[in-house]
Design a protein around this motif. Structure first.
Motif, PDB file in Angstrom:
ATOM      1  N   VAL A  86      -4.892  -9.333  -4.572  1.00 52.67           N
ATOM      2  CA  VAL A  86      -3.553  -9.330  -5.188  1.00 52.67           C
ATOM      3  C   VAL A  86      -3.504 -10.395  -6.274  1.00 52.67           C
ATOM      4  N   LEU A  87      -2.980 -10.031  -7.430  1.00 54.55           N
ATOM      5  CA  LEU A  87      -2.703 -11.019  -8.483  1.00 54.55           C
ATOM      6  C   LEU A  87      -1.197 -11.218  -8.573  1.00 54.55           C
ATOM      7  N   VAL A  88      -0.739 -12.445  -8.329  1.00 61.10           N
ATOM      8  CA  VAL A  88       0.681 -12.774  -8.509  1.00 61.10           C
ATOM      9  C   VAL A  88       0.789 -13.660  -9.744  1.00 61.10           C
ATOM     10  N   ASN A  89       1.384 -13.137 -10.788  1.00 58.27           N
ATOM     11  CA  ASN A  89       1.566 -13.915 -12.019  1.00 58.27           C
ATOM     12  C   ASN A  89       2.879 -14.672 -11.929  1.00 58.27           C
ATOM     13  N   VAL A 146       1.149  -1.928 -10.089  1.00 61.36           N
ATOM     14  CA  VAL A 146       1.683  -3.007 -10.935  1.00 61.36           C
ATOM     15  C   VAL A 146       3.201  -3.046 -10.781  1.00 61.36           C
ATOM     16  N   ASN A 147       3.696  -4.134 -10.245  1.00 60.22           N
ATOM     17  CA  ASN A 147       5.139  -4.272 -10.024  1.00 60.22           C
ATOM     18  C   ASN A 147       5.631  -5.630 -10.526  1.00 60.22           C
ATOM     19  N   CYS A 148       6.955  -5.756 -10.603  1.00 57.19           N
ATOM     20  CA  CYS A 148       7.572  -7.027 -11.007  1.00 57.19           C
ATOM     21  C   CYS A 148       8.598  -7.455  -9.964  1.00 57.19           C
ATOM     22  N   VAL A 149       8.770  -8.754  -9.842  1.00 59.14           N
ATOM     23  CA  VAL A 149       9.866  -9.330  -9.053  1.00 59.14           C
ATOM     24  C   VAL A 149      10.712 -10.151 -10.030  1.00 59.14           C
ATOM     25  N   ALA A 150      12.020  -9.887 -10.038  1.00 66.09           N
ATOM     26  CA  ALA A 150      12.924 -10.542 -11.002  1.00 66.09           C
ATOM     27  C   ALA A 150      13.891 -11.457 -10.260  1.00 66.09           C
ATOM     28  N   PRO A 151      13.584 -12.767 -10.223  1.00 66.64           N
ATOM     29  CA  PRO A 151      14.516 -13.687  -9.566  1.00 66.64           C
ATOM     30  C   PRO A 151      15.739 -13.960 -10.434  1.00 66.64           C
ATOM     31  N   TYR A 183       6.401  -8.141   0.083  1.00 69.14           N
ATOM     32  CA  TYR A 183       6.754  -6.720   0.242  1.00 69.14           C
ATOM     33  C   TYR A 183       6.036  -5.865  -0.814  1.00 69.14           C
ATOM     34  N   MET A 184       6.095  -6.310  -2.060  1.00 69.31           N
ATOM     35  CA  MET A 184       5.488  -5.528  -3.150  1.00 69.31           C
ATOM     36  C   MET A 184       3.964  -5.468  -3.032  1.00 69.31           C
ATOM     37  N   ALA A 185       3.352  -6.600  -2.633  1.00 65.16           N
ATOM     38  CA  ALA A 185       1.890  -6.699  -2.664  1.00 65.16           C
ATOM     39  C   ALA A 185       1.221  -6.072  -1.444  1.00 65.16           C
ATOM     40  N   ASN A 209       0.891  -3.784   2.305  1.00 58.76           N
ATOM     41  CA  ASN A 209       0.896  -2.361   2.620  1.00 58.76           C
ATOM     42  C   ASN A 209       2.313  -1.778   2.578  1.00 58.76           C
ATOM     43  N   SER A 210       3.314  -2.623   2.803  1.00 54.78           N
ATOM     44  CA  SER A 210       4.720  -2.180   2.739  1.00 54.78           C
ATOM     45  C   SER A 210       5.043  -1.562   1.376  1.00 54.78           C
ATOM     46  N   GLY A 211       4.340  -1.999   0.328  1.00 53.44           N
ATOM     47  CA  GLY A 211       4.623  -1.501  -1.020  1.00 53.44           C
ATOM     48  C   GLY A 211       3.632  -0.456  -1.483  1.00 53.44           C
ATOM     49  N   LYS A 212       2.909   0.186  -0.559  1.00 60.08           N
ATOM     50  CA  LYS A 212       1.773   1.024  -0.975  1.00 60.08           C
ATOM     51  C   LYS A 212       2.177   2.240  -1.811  1.00 60.08           C
ATOM     52  N   PHE A 213       3.486   2.639  -1.720  1.00 56.74           N
ATOM     53  CA  PHE A 213       3.946   3.790  -2.519  1.00 56.74           C
ATOM     54  C   PHE A 213       4.875   3.333  -3.653  1.00 56.74           C
ATOM     55  N   VAL A 214       4.776   2.051  -4.006  1.00 58.12           N
ATOM     56  CA  VAL A 214       5.656   1.487  -5.044  1.00 58.12           C
ATOM     57  C   VAL A 214       4.798   1.009  -6.205  1.00 58.12           C
ATOM     58  N   THR A 215       5.063   1.542  -7.398  1.00 60.74           N
ATOM     59  CA  THR A 215       4.405   1.003  -8.604  1.00 60.74           C
ATOM     60  C   THR A 215       5.314   1.200  -9.813  1.00 60.74           C
ATOM     61  N   GLY A 216       5.198   0.300 -10.772  1.00 58.55           N
ATOM     62  CA  GLY A 216       6.034   0.363 -11.979  1.00 58.55           C
ATOM     63  C   GLY A 216       7.473  -0.041 -11.706  1.00 58.55           C
ATOM     64  N   GLU A 217       7.716  -0.714 -10.584  1.00 54.24           N
ATOM     65  CA  GLU A 217       9.089  -1.032 -10.144  1.00 54.24           C
ATOM     66  C   GLU A 217       9.417  -2.500 -10.413  1.00 54.24           C
ATOM     67  N   VAL A 218      10.715  -2.790 -10.471  1.00 53.61           N
ATOM     68  CA  VAL A 218      11.186  -4.180 -10.581  1.00 53.61           C
ATOM     69  C   VAL A 218      12.110  -4.444  -9.403  1.00 53.61           C
TER      70      VAL A 218
END
Ligand SMILES: CCCCCCC/C=C/C(=O)SCCNC(=O)CCNC(=O)[C@H](O)C(C)(C)COP(=O)(O)OP(=O)(O)OC[C@H]1O[C@@H](n2cnc3c(N)ncnc32)[C@H](O)[C@@H]1OP(=O)(O)O
Ligand SMILES: NC(=O)C1=CN([C@@H]2O[C@H](COP(=O)(O)OP(=O)(O)OC[C@H]3O[C@@H](n4cnc5c(N)ncnc54)[C@H](OP(=O)(O)O)[C@@H]3O)[C@@H](O)[C@H]2O)C=CC1
Length: 219
Positions: free
Chosen positions: A42-45, A136-141, A181-183, A185-194
């Motif tokens: 996992v890469l967390v930027n 590839v997903n984003c988290v927006a705080p 959550y995103m990174a 297995n919980s997020g395995k069907f999630v991509t391109g999401e914020v």
């Protein structure tokens, strides 16, 4: 300090001082991390930041510094990690920490532009890289209490409590749990999401990193 903290949980830590703004340093860091662990899962930027200033006052150097860190640096990390995954036929997951940009970010417009760029870059490569099993997903705080609050003048950080309808700041743990959550297995069907972690800031709130200008004082 971060290294010692993580090792105290029994984790194996590889650390290397570098800047994400230099593509050569990024490639060296990613290659050495791959050597050390065999693969990056996992890469967390998370690296990023800006300074509060009215947009009319931005200098070319200040603008470039913020874009270089938050847009370019994030991209060098994404591209380098993805190239290794593709070359080694490994799957991967990227989570980019962006920001709650949805009503603009007056007082930090440069970072708003950079984060908006990262969001749509992420959506684009989420499609391009899906055949390689890379998500590839984003988290927006929204405003989340961290050391970073120290970069704002007191009249700016005082507004963060009223940045959302819950009328308090979030914390680093709120963001960390979203990243997991995103990174994982919980997020395995999630991509391109914020994923917005903002206490509802996108709907209501009045944060002003520079301090609220007189024009926007209601009473
Ligand atoms: C509306 C919604 C509000 C939500 C608020 C959210 C609350 C918190 C959000 C967070 O992001 S917390 C994270 C906080 N951490 C940081 O912000 C880190 C801050 N610093 C950096 O990341 C870097 O220092 C930088 C800002 C990217 C600058 O990088 P660099 O080291 O290359 O630049 P410098 O050499 O220091 O400066 C270059 C240039 O930039 C201008 N400048 C820098 N700082 C300021 C400042 N405080 N005020 C005005 N201008 C600044 C300036 O033009 C500098 O050039 P010189 O004048 O030094 O020649
Ligand atoms: N706290 C909040 O309310 C919000 C935070 N964010 C974003 O969340 C992320 C984490 O912020 P937060 O923990 O609050 O703030 P911090 O300032 O504590 O963390 C930012 C981190 O980024 C690192 N960093 C900055 N520039 C570079 C670079 N060029 N190369 C490598 N590392 C770099 C810093 O390293 P060093 O310490 O060595 O300088 C620091 O560890 C940031 O991207 C921030 O902008 C977004 C919205 C709201």
């Amino acid at each position: 300090m971060a290294r010692e903290f993580l090792e105290s949980f029994g984790g194996r830590v590889f650390a290397l001082p570098m800047t994400i703004r230099e593509p050569d340093q990024v490639e060296d860091f990613v290659a050495k991390t791959n050597q050390e662990f065999g693969a990056i899962d996992v890469l967390v930027n998370n690296a990023g930041g800006q300074f509060p200033q009215a947009a009319l006052d931005f200098s070319p150097k200040g603008w470039n510094a913020v874009i270089d860190t938050n847009l370019n640096g994030t991209w060098w990390m994404m591209q380098s990690a993805a190239r290794h995954w593709v070359a080694n036929k490994q799957s991967g997951s990227i989570v980019n920490i962006v920001a709650d940009i949805w009503r603009g970010m007056p007082g930090i417009a440069h970072t708003c532009a950079a984060r908006a760029g990262v969001i749509y870059l992420s959506k684009s490569v989420a499609v391009e890289w899906a055949p390689h099993d890379i998500r590839v997903n984003c988290v927006a705080p929204g405003c989340c209490e961290s050391n970073g609050f120290g970069n704002y003048p007191p009249e700016g950080s005082a507004t963060f409590q009223d940045s959302n309808p819950m009328r308090h700041a979030g914390d680093e743990w709120d963001v960390a749990e979203g990243v997991v959550y995103m990174a994982a297995n919980s997020g395995k069907f999630v991509t391109g999401e914020v994923l917005n972690i903002d206490g509802g800031q996108q709907l209501w709130g009045d944060p002003w990193p520079t301090g609220r200008p007189d024009y926007f004082r209601i009473s």
